[in-house]
Design an enzyme around this catalytic site. Structure first.
Site, PDB file in Angstrom:
ATOM      1  CE  LYS A  97     -13.008   2.713  -1.699  1.00 17.99           C
ATOM      2  NZ  LYS A  97     -12.441   3.434  -0.525  1.00 17.99           N
ATOM      3  NE  ARG A 133     -18.054   1.151   5.667  1.00 15.77           N
ATOM      4  CZ  ARG A 133     -17.118   1.183   4.731  1.00 15.77           C
ATOM      5  NH1 ARG A 133     -15.949   0.585   4.930  1.00 15.77           N
ATOM      6  NH2 ARG A 133     -17.343   1.787   3.575  1.00 15.77           N
ATOM      7  CE  LYS A 137     -15.302   4.379   4.374  1.00 15.53           C
ATOM      8  NZ  LYS A 137     -13.886   4.381   3.926  1.00 15.53           N
ATOM      9  CB  CYS A 149     -13.104  -3.705   5.321  1.00  9.01           C
ATOM     10  SG  CYS A 149     -13.858  -4.739   6.573  1.00  9.01           S
ATOM     11  CB  SER A 150      -9.052  -1.060   2.716  1.00  8.72           C
ATOM     12  OG  SER A 150      -8.942  -0.029   1.746  1.00  8.72           O
ATOM     13  CD  GLU A 225     -14.779  -5.683  -1.603  1.00  3.84           C
ATOM     14  OE1 GLU A 225     -14.580  -4.466  -1.750  1.00  3.84           O
ATOM     15  OE2 GLU A 225     -14.794  -6.249  -0.486  1.00  3.84           O
TER      16      GLU A 225
END
Length: 265
Positions: A97, A133, A137, A149-150, A225
């Protein structure tokens, strides 16, 4: 007191697309629609050699070893193994990630990988669940975004890697399995309350964004993404268990279409 909202870029793109139609009546009826990716797929060997990607992860991220409640944000960055993609949305390798979200001289826009965005909708009140969020983060802290979201990951006990045929027939069981896992982790929604077969795959979109709000004009962090948009509905949110993880979510909010439009004003 008026609340100030900063919206996540991915959520902004997806929500604005949805708001272009009568979402108050169409949310429950929205169906899967595949996007066509016409760009040419890069050669796997040359792309991997150039960018240092791995063909596939050899590290198991099974639910036995993936302990979301005991892992820090740094742990997720180092240990989560995302699906590296070609421009045609075919899985061609893996990266951490951290690697995929860092903007470096080698990868100035990060590494293209697969993601998902969940939109959870209450049929009884016609409200959408948003989350803010957490401030801890690493990317896009404090911003309001859609429900969850992930990323789907390599090596999970429940396979989260969808093949091209899974995408074209709209089943995307891998992405849905990842969504169920992260909804439990981030929002504390038990797996049985939102089963995989309750999710609808609407479409997918490719987006890129640098986190300049947090890290400045030359931000070393951002997103690149192909995002799978998933919708799921409940008949009454009062029957849904929501216990946000403090390291993931600072706040949640159910909003009507009118309230959502106000947040974009």
């Amino acid at each position: 007191m008026t609340m100030m909202y900063k919206m996540n870029v991915r959520a902004t793109v997806a929500i604005r697309c949805l708001l272009s139609r009568d979402t108050a009546t169409e949310f429950p009826r929205l169906r899967y629609a595949a996007c066509a990716f016409q760009t040419q797929q890069p050669q796997r060997s040359s792309a991997m050699q150039q960018h240092g990607w791995r063909q596939y992860s050899t590290t198991s991220n099974s639910l036995e070893s993936w302990k979301g409640n005991t892992m820090s944000q740094s742990d997720f960055m180092e240990r989560d193994t995302v699906l590296v993609l070609s421009d045609n949305d075919e899985v061609i390798g893996s990266a951490s990630k951290k690697e995929s979200h860092q903007f470096t001289p080698t990868n100035p826009r990060g590494i293209l990988h697969r993601a998902f965005s969940v939109f959870l909708y209450d049929l009884s009140t016609q409200e959408l669940l948003l989350q803010q969020r957490a401030s801890t983060k690493i990317t896009f802290p404090n911003v309001w975004t859609n429900t969850c979201c992930s990323h789907p990951l390599h090596g999970m006990d429940v396979n989260e890697v969808d093949a091209p045929e899974d995408v074209m027939d709209g089943t995307v069981k891998g992405v849905k399995a990842a969504a169920v896992r992260k909804l439990e982790h981030e929002l504390g929604i038990p797996v049985g309350q939102l089963p995989m077969d309750s999710f609808k795959f609407l479409t997918r979109l490719h987006y890129w964004a640098a986190d300049t709000v947090t890290h400045g004009e030359k931000s070393p962090w951002g997103e690149n993404e192909i995002d799978y948009v998933l919708f799921v509905t409940v008949h009454n949110k009062d029957k849904l268990t929501i216990e946000p993880h403090v390291d993931e979510v600072d706040d949640v909010c159910w909003v009507t279409k009118a309230k959502l439009l106000e947040m974009f004003a």
